[in-house]
Scaffold this motif. Sequence first.
Motif, short mmCIF file in Angstrom:
data_model
loop_
_atom_site.label_atom_id
_atom_site.label_comp_id
_atom_site.label_asym_id
_atom_site.label_seq_id
_atom_site.Cartn_x
_atom_site.Cartn_y
_atom_site.Cartn_z
N VAL A 59 0.75 -1.38 -0.36
CA VAL A 59 0.03 -0.17 -0.10
C VAL A 59 0.80 1.08 0.20
CG1 VAL A 59 -1.66 1.32 1.69
CG2 VAL A 59 -1.73 -0.97 0.74
N MET A 60 2.10 1.55 0.86
CA MET A 60 2.43 2.71 0.97
C MET A 60 3.48 2.43 -0.11
SD MET A 60 4.27 2.49 4.71
CE MET A 60 4.22 4.06 5.18
N LEU A 61 3.82 1.64 -0.99
CA LEU A 61 4.67 2.04 -2.22
C LEU A 61 3.97 2.64 -4.04
CD1 LEU A 61 7.34 -0.71 -1.58
CD2 LEU A 61 7.69 1.80 -1.52
N ASN A 62 2.41 1.78 -3.13
CA ASN A 62 1.88 2.26 -4.37
C ASN A 62 0.83 2.90 -4.84
OD1 ASN A 62 3.60 -0.29 -6.41
ND2 ASN A 62 2.75 -1.61 -4.58
N ARG A 63 1.36 3.78 -3.78
CA ARG A 63 0.27 5.09 -3.99
C ARG A 63 -0.30 5.90 -4.69
NH1 ARG A 63 -1.45 10.33 -0.33
NH2 ARG A 63 -0.28 11.93 -1.78
N GLY A 325 5.06 18.87 8.22
CA GLY A 325 4.45 17.81 7.62
C GLY A 325 4.41 16.27 6.39
N LEU A 326 5.83 16.13 6.74
CA LEU A 326 6.03 14.92 6.16
C LEU A 326 5.21 13.56 6.43
CD1 LEU A 326 8.76 16.05 6.66
CD2 LEU A 326 9.84 14.11 6.88
N PHE A 327 3.93 13.17 7.96
CA PHE A 327 3.15 12.69 7.23
C PHE A 327 1.68 12.79 7.33
CE2 PHE A 327 7.08 10.16 9.46
CZ PHE A 327 7.09 9.01 8.79
N GLU A 328 1.59 14.02 6.68
CA GLU A 328 0.09 14.28 6.75
C GLU A 328 -0.73 13.72 5.47
OE1 GLU A 328 0.33 18.96 6.01
OE2 GLU A 328 0.87 19.13 8.07
N GLN A 329 -0.16 13.13 3.82
CA GLN A 329 -0.42 12.74 3.00
C GLN A 329 -0.57 11.69 3.98
OE1 GLN A 329 2.25 13.29 -0.57
NE2 GLN A 329 0.64 15.74 -0.56
N THR A 330 -2.12 11.04 2.97
CA THR A 330 -2.39 9.36 3.36
C THR A 330 -1.88 8.42 1.71
OG1 THR A 330 -4.73 9.99 3.38
CG2 THR A 330 -3.56 10.25 5.63
N VAL A 331 -2.74 7.41 2.69
CA VAL A 331 -2.52 6.53 1.42
C VAL A 331 -3.73 5.54 2.21
CG1 VAL A 331 -0.53 4.53 2.36
CG2 VAL A 331 -1.44 4.44 -0.02
N GLY A 332 -4.21 5.19 0.96
CA GLY A 332 -5.86 3.99 1.83
C GLY A 332 -5.56 2.36 0.88
N SER A 333 -6.72 1.45 1.37
CA SER A 333 -7.22 0.18 0.62
C SER A 333 -7.82 0.17 1.13
CB SER A 333 -5.91 -0.33 1.20
OG SER A 333 -5.72 -1.31 2.30
N HIS A 355 -4.85 12.77 -0.45
CA HIS A 355 -5.08 10.99 0.51
C HIS A 355 -5.36 10.28 -1.71
CE1 HIS A 355 -6.06 7.51 1.40
NE2 HIS A 355 -7.63 7.12 0.35
N ARG A 356 -4.13 9.24 -1.13
CA ARG A 356 -4.40 8.63 -2.98
C ARG A 356 -4.55 6.99 -2.08
NH1 ARG A 356 0.16 10.69 -7.12
NH2 ARG A 356 -1.52 9.98 -8.56
N PRO A 357 -5.34 6.54 -3.08
CA PRO A 357 -5.45 4.86 -2.68
C PRO A 357 -4.03 4.23 -3.40
CG PRO A 357 -7.02 5.56 -4.44
CD PRO A 357 -6.56 6.93 -3.71
N SER A 358 -4.13 2.71 -3.40
CA SER A 358 -3.15 1.75 -4.20
C SER A 358 -3.89 1.21 -4.86
CB SER A 358 -2.48 0.72 -2.67
OG SER A 358 -3.00 -0.15 -2.39
N PRO A 359 -4.04 0.40 -5.98
CA PRO A 359 -4.45 -0.13 -6.42
C PRO A 359 -4.74 -1.41 -5.75
CG PRO A 359 -2.35 -0.04 -7.63
CD PRO A 359 -2.18 0.68 -6.38
N LEU A 360 -6.66 -2.09 -6.85
CA LEU A 360 -6.34 -2.89 -6.43
C LEU A 360 -5.97 -3.90 -7.33
CD1 LEU A 360 -10.28 -2.69 -5.38
CD2 LEU A 360 -8.16 -3.17 -4.04
#
Length: 370
Positions: A59-63, A325-333, A355-360
């Motif tokens: 998830v973290m590497l494929n935002r 603000g290093l960790f203000e952006q988010t990634v999701g699944s 906010h950007r998701p990782s891909p299914l």
Amino acid sequence: MSPLEGLTVIDFSTLLPGPMASLVLAEAGATVIKIERPQTGDDMRSYQPRLGEDSVNFVMLNRGKQSISIDLKRPDALEKLTPLITRADVLIEQFRPGVMSRLGLGYDHVREINSRLVYCSISGWGQTGPKSNVAAHDLNYLAETGMLGLSAGSDGAPVLPPMLAADIAGGAYPAVMNIMFALRERDRTGRGVHIDISMADNLFAFNYWGLGSGLSGAGWPKSGAELVTGGSPRYHIYRTADGRYIAAAPLEDKFWDNFTRLIGLPAEMKGPAADRQQAREAVAACIASRTSAEWKAVFEGQDVCCSVVATLEEAVKDPHVVARGLFEQTVGSSGGRLPALPIPVASVFRANTTHRPSPLLGAANELLES
């Protein structure tokens, strides 16, 4: 507009180096399309711990990327991928040398489809040479380029490094740099190029000082004996009274003078005539007399280049990191969201999406039909 908006990247890589490289490009606005195996996808998807259907690592590497699921060994795979290759700007692959060619996707094949394509191959040892097909991981590249040999601990044995330096610093980041060079060159010539990124090759630059000494005839560096390998009291790690550690790097005289005054180092141990081992032992004795919290208070606001060795949890919560603000952006699944990886893309160049998701897996397969 992000600087890479409108750029299309096809990423055949898995695990860390290639996905990290394409993540940097995606964060700067590029459209990144992952090519994955059916059913299982990128091996990183199955790692632990989990965040929904996929691993936290994946998830973290494929935002912000897209995923196409296709069996590259199928006879019609190249035909299905051809329209995508035709309009792509960059292709990243991370197989052993020769694998892409056997799949009909080597550089000589795809440049006939798209002569403007920047084709980046990331591998451990490079596309040529006696080791080009030797299996290895990050630790092996560090071992065989001399880096690990300069990291001896107190018992003389090399210390296992906690970071994947070859994968990221030797693979992912040089890949991004050279892709950008190639795109700039394409602006002038209209032609793409094949980039050969060797993770092992790119590690040597980190030992520039040791190479300079050895190759000039001044002597090859030894672990525990040089300025930055533990030979100097001015660049060392010292244990505190509460079992924590101070990373002390007061290299320049002005910092050394401040440091020695604050810790109360005996005058005979301060000057260049002092025996280095005796000086290190004297500094160690001073540092061992107080706790890490006490030393932090002593060094606060002073020019001494000294730090309490932090845990990763402490580092993430550091007020400076929070303020930046290093960790203000988010990634999701499908399993939720977490702070995104703070990769080195300046905020002025980042895609304007918090906010950007990782891909299914296979969620973008319709791209094969377009």
